[in-house]
Write a protein that holds these residues in place. Structure first.
Motif, PDB file in Angstrom:
ATOM      1  N   ARG A   1      18.643  78.313  49.871  1.00 56.16           N
ATOM      2  CA  ARG A   1      17.301  78.236  49.948  1.00 56.16           C
ATOM      3  C   ARG A   1      17.221  77.109  49.565  1.00 56.16           C
ATOM      4  O   ARG A   1      16.452  76.129  49.783  1.00 56.16           O
ATOM      5  N   LEU A   2      17.954  76.367  48.676  1.00 56.89           N
ATOM      6  CA  LEU A   2      17.546  75.572  47.824  1.00 56.89           C
ATOM      7  C   LEU A   2      18.854  74.304  48.570  1.00 56.89           C
ATOM      8  O   LEU A   2      20.023  74.162  48.144  1.00 56.89           O
ATOM      9  N   GLN A   3      18.872  72.961  48.792  1.00 57.10           N
ATOM     10  CA  GLN A   3      19.489  72.042  47.917  1.00 57.10           C
ATOM     11  C   GLN A   3      19.000  70.810  47.666  1.00 57.10           C
ATOM     12  O   GLN A   3      18.022  70.821  46.805  1.00 57.10           O
ATOM     13  N   LEU A   4      20.371  70.295  46.999  1.00 53.54           N
ATOM     14  CA  LEU A   4      20.036  69.343  45.957  1.00 53.54           C
ATOM     15  C   LEU A   4      20.714  67.525  46.676  1.00 53.54           C
ATOM     16  O   LEU A   4      21.443  67.560  47.461  1.00 53.54           O
ATOM     17  N   GLU A   5      19.467  66.294  46.260  1.00 49.46           N
ATOM     18  CA  GLU A   5      20.198  65.143  46.789  1.00 49.46           C
ATOM     19  C   GLU A   5      20.710  64.240  46.099  1.00 49.46           C
ATOM     20  O   GLU A   5      19.774  64.648  44.522  1.00 49.46           O
ATOM     21  N   ILE A   6      22.352  64.089  46.222  1.00 45.81           N
ATOM     22  CA  ILE A   6      22.380  62.915  44.939  1.00 45.81           C
ATOM     23  C   ILE A   6      22.558  61.974  45.743  1.00 45.81           C
ATOM     24  O   ILE A   6      22.998  62.156  47.036  1.00 45.81           O
ATOM     25  N   THR A   7      22.422  60.718  45.363  1.00 44.46           N
ATOM     26  CA  THR A   7      22.422  59.116  45.587  1.00 44.46           C
ATOM     27  C   THR A   7      23.925  58.485  45.762  1.00 44.46           C
ATOM     28  O   THR A   7      24.279  58.919  44.816  1.00 44.46           O
TER      29      THR A   7
ATOM     30  N   VAL B   1      24.314  76.970  45.900  1.00 39.86           N
ATOM     31  CA  VAL B   1      23.449  75.460  46.087  1.00 39.86           C
ATOM     32  C   VAL B   1      23.890  74.214  46.977  1.00 39.86           C
ATOM     33  O   VAL B   1      25.188  73.822  46.356  1.00 39.86           O
ATOM     34  N   ALA B   2      23.802  73.983  48.318  1.00 36.50           N
ATOM     35  CA  ALA B   2      24.079  72.680  48.786  1.00 36.50           C
ATOM     36  C   ALA B   2      24.516  71.690  48.426  1.00 36.50           C
ATOM     37  O   ALA B   2      22.453  71.694  47.586  1.00 36.50           O
ATOM     38  N   ILE B   3      25.017  70.659  48.821  1.00 37.08           N
ATOM     39  CA  ILE B   3      24.593  69.389  48.240  1.00 37.08           C
ATOM     40  C   ILE B   3      24.799  68.500  49.339  1.00 37.08           C
ATOM     41  O   ILE B   3      25.740  68.504  50.147  1.00 37.08           O
ATOM     42  N   ALA B   4      23.290  66.978  49.010  1.00 41.96           N
ATOM     43  CA  ALA B   4      23.550  66.362  50.506  1.00 41.96           C
ATOM     44  C   ALA B   4      23.839  65.247  49.726  1.00 41.96           C
ATOM     45  O   ALA B   4      23.670  64.923  48.613  1.00 41.96           O
ATOM     46  N   LEU B   5      24.539  63.849  50.360  1.00 36.52           N
ATOM     47  CA  LEU B   5      24.859  62.932  49.469  1.00 36.52           C
ATOM     48  C   LEU B   5      23.403  61.584  50.355  1.00 36.52           C
ATOM     49  O   LEU B   5      23.510  61.581  51.525  1.00 36.52           O
ATOM     50  N   ASP B   6      22.812  61.290  49.477  1.00 39.72           N
ATOM     51  CA  ASP B   6      21.192  60.552  49.982  1.00 39.72           C
ATOM     52  C   ASP B   6      22.098  59.399  49.988  1.00 39.72           C
ATOM     53  O   ASP B   6      22.614  58.899  49.290  1.00 39.72           O
ATOM     54  N   ASP B   7      20.923  58.556  50.619  1.00 43.57           N
ATOM     55  CA  ASP B   7      21.082  57.082  50.642  1.00 43.57           C
ATOM     56  C   ASP B   7      22.681  57.087  51.597  1.00 43.57           C
ATOM     57  O   ASP B   7      22.706  55.354  51.313  1.00 43.57           O
ATOM     58  N   PHE B   8      23.312  57.203  52.404  1.00 45.37           N
ATOM     59  CA  PHE B   8      24.793  57.332  52.548  1.00 45.37           C
ATOM     60  C   PHE B   8      24.951  56.042  53.074  1.00 45.37           C
ATOM     61  O   PHE B   8      24.141  55.493  54.195  1.00 45.37           O
ATOM     62  N   GLY B   9      25.953  55.258  52.893  1.00 42.55           N
ATOM     63  CA  GLY B   9      25.799  53.763  53.978  1.00 42.55           C
ATOM     64  C   GLY B   9      25.005  53.080  52.661  1.00 42.55           C
ATOM     65  O   GLY B   9      25.486  51.079  52.447  1.00 42.55           O
ATOM     66  N   THR B  10      24.427  52.882  51.621  1.00 38.17           N
ATOM     67  CA  THR B  10      24.211  52.105  50.405  1.00 38.17           C
ATOM     68  C   THR B  10      24.734  51.355  49.241  1.00 38.17           C
ATOM     69  O   THR B  10      25.373  50.739  48.836  1.00 38.17           O
ATOM     70  N   GLY B  11      25.861  52.829  49.549  1.00 38.26           N
ATOM     71  CA  GLY B  11      26.573  52.707  47.679  1.00 38.26           C
ATOM     72  C   GLY B  11      27.758  52.198  47.999  1.00 38.26           C
ATOM     73  O   GLY B  11      28.330  51.893  49.234  1.00 38.26           O
TER      74      GLY B  11
END
Ligand code: C2E
Ligand code: MG
Ligand code: MG
Length: 253
Positions: free
Chosen positions: A104-110, A133-143
């Motif tokens: 139910r929890l996910q972490l967003e990492i830029t 706990v699933a991981i999302a890659l945030d702000d994809f395309g900016t790094g």
């Protein structure tokens, strides 16, 4: 914390929420979260802030569960939060204490945070992945994350940065970039979320491009948990196909 709904584009179903920090300063009013995070990141304040965010979000998930609302919540973490395994211990402890399933929890990492120290971050997110706990890659395309990282890291989701999504209805280059990111992520088996979906046109383009999930003002702004309950009760799923039928002239239906 404010919460912003995330909607599966094909079905209109609310699949989750993103938890976003809000601070109302007694004199200055609402403080821009990006500014707040930028300052907090300079010191130990960030760690304390993240601890508080984890506590609040897991407790909120438990309250929603008790009310029969099953949502996934994603929270944002900053690079320094991932330099030690402390956050994994805290998350595991809170999930157990509140009886919340890790799924139910996910972490967003830029992308930027990931690349600042890929080795240490990898160790932490691998442990999170291991506890579910699933991981999302945030702000994809900016790094500048290399394809190697996309392939090797235990990621479940990429979030296309809103700077591309905001422009895609008017700018052919932005639209081409977003489509390519959706294809790339899809080919790697990652769920794709578009953030910053402000209008119907963008939502349609994303649907046509095969994007899984959308988040943005077109659906809802971030809101306090109390308002979210009312929003969910009012919400009627919007399916791209159904909407097309509705917008045709009556005699053509
Ligand atoms: P983010 O994680 O990329 O969050 C998405 C941002 O897009 C949020 O800005 C959200 O309010 C905004 N947004 C959502 N839909 C739309 C839309 O349709 N149009 C536009 N123009 N914007 C939209 P917000 O809440 O100001 O947060 C900014 C950033 O601050 C976040 O970007 C995240 O990086 C950081 N942040 C927020 N809360 C936290 C937190 O609890 N911890 C950490 N470490 N960072 C946080
Ligand atoms: Mg985020
Ligand atoms: Mg983002």
């Amino acid at each position: 914390m404010y919460y912003q709904p995330q909607i599966a584009i094909a079905t209109g179903e609310v699949v989750g929420v993103e938890a976003l920090l809000r601070w109302r300063h007694p004199r200055r009013g609402m403080v821009d979260p990006e500014e707040l995070i930028r300052v907090a990141e300079q010191s130990a304040v960030m760690r304390l802030l993240t601890r508080r965010v984890v506590d609040d979000v897991v407790e909120q998930l438990a309250q929603w569960s008790a009310a029969g609302i099953t949502l996934r919540a994603a929270l944002n973490v900053s690079v320094r939060d991932l330099h030690t395994g402390e956050i994994v211990d805290q998350i595991a402890d809170r999930l157990a204490r509140y009886g919340v399933r890790p799924q139910r929890l996910q972490l967003e990492i830029t992308e930027g945070a990931l690349m600042a120290d890929p080795r240490r971050v990898l160790a932490t997110i691998s442990r999170l992945h291991a506890i579910g706990v699933a991981i999302a890659l945030d702000d994809f395309g900016t790094g500048y994350s290399s394809m190697q990282h996309l392939r090797r890291l235990p990621l479940s989701e990429v979030k296309v940065d809103r700077s591309f999504v905001l422009g895609m209805a008017d700018d052919a280059d932005d639209a081409a970039i977003v489509r390519s990111m959706i294809d790339l992520a899809g080919a790697l088996g990652l769920r794709v979320v578009a953030e910053g979906v402000e209008d119907e046109r963008t939502w349609r383009l994303l649907h046509a491009a095969g994007c899984d999930v959308a988040q943005g003002w077109f659906y809802a702004r971030p809101m306090p948990a109390g308002e979210l309950t009312a929003w969910l009760a009012r919400y009627r799923p919007l399916r791209p196909a159904a909407r097309e039928a509705e917008s045709r002239p009556p005699q053509a239906r």
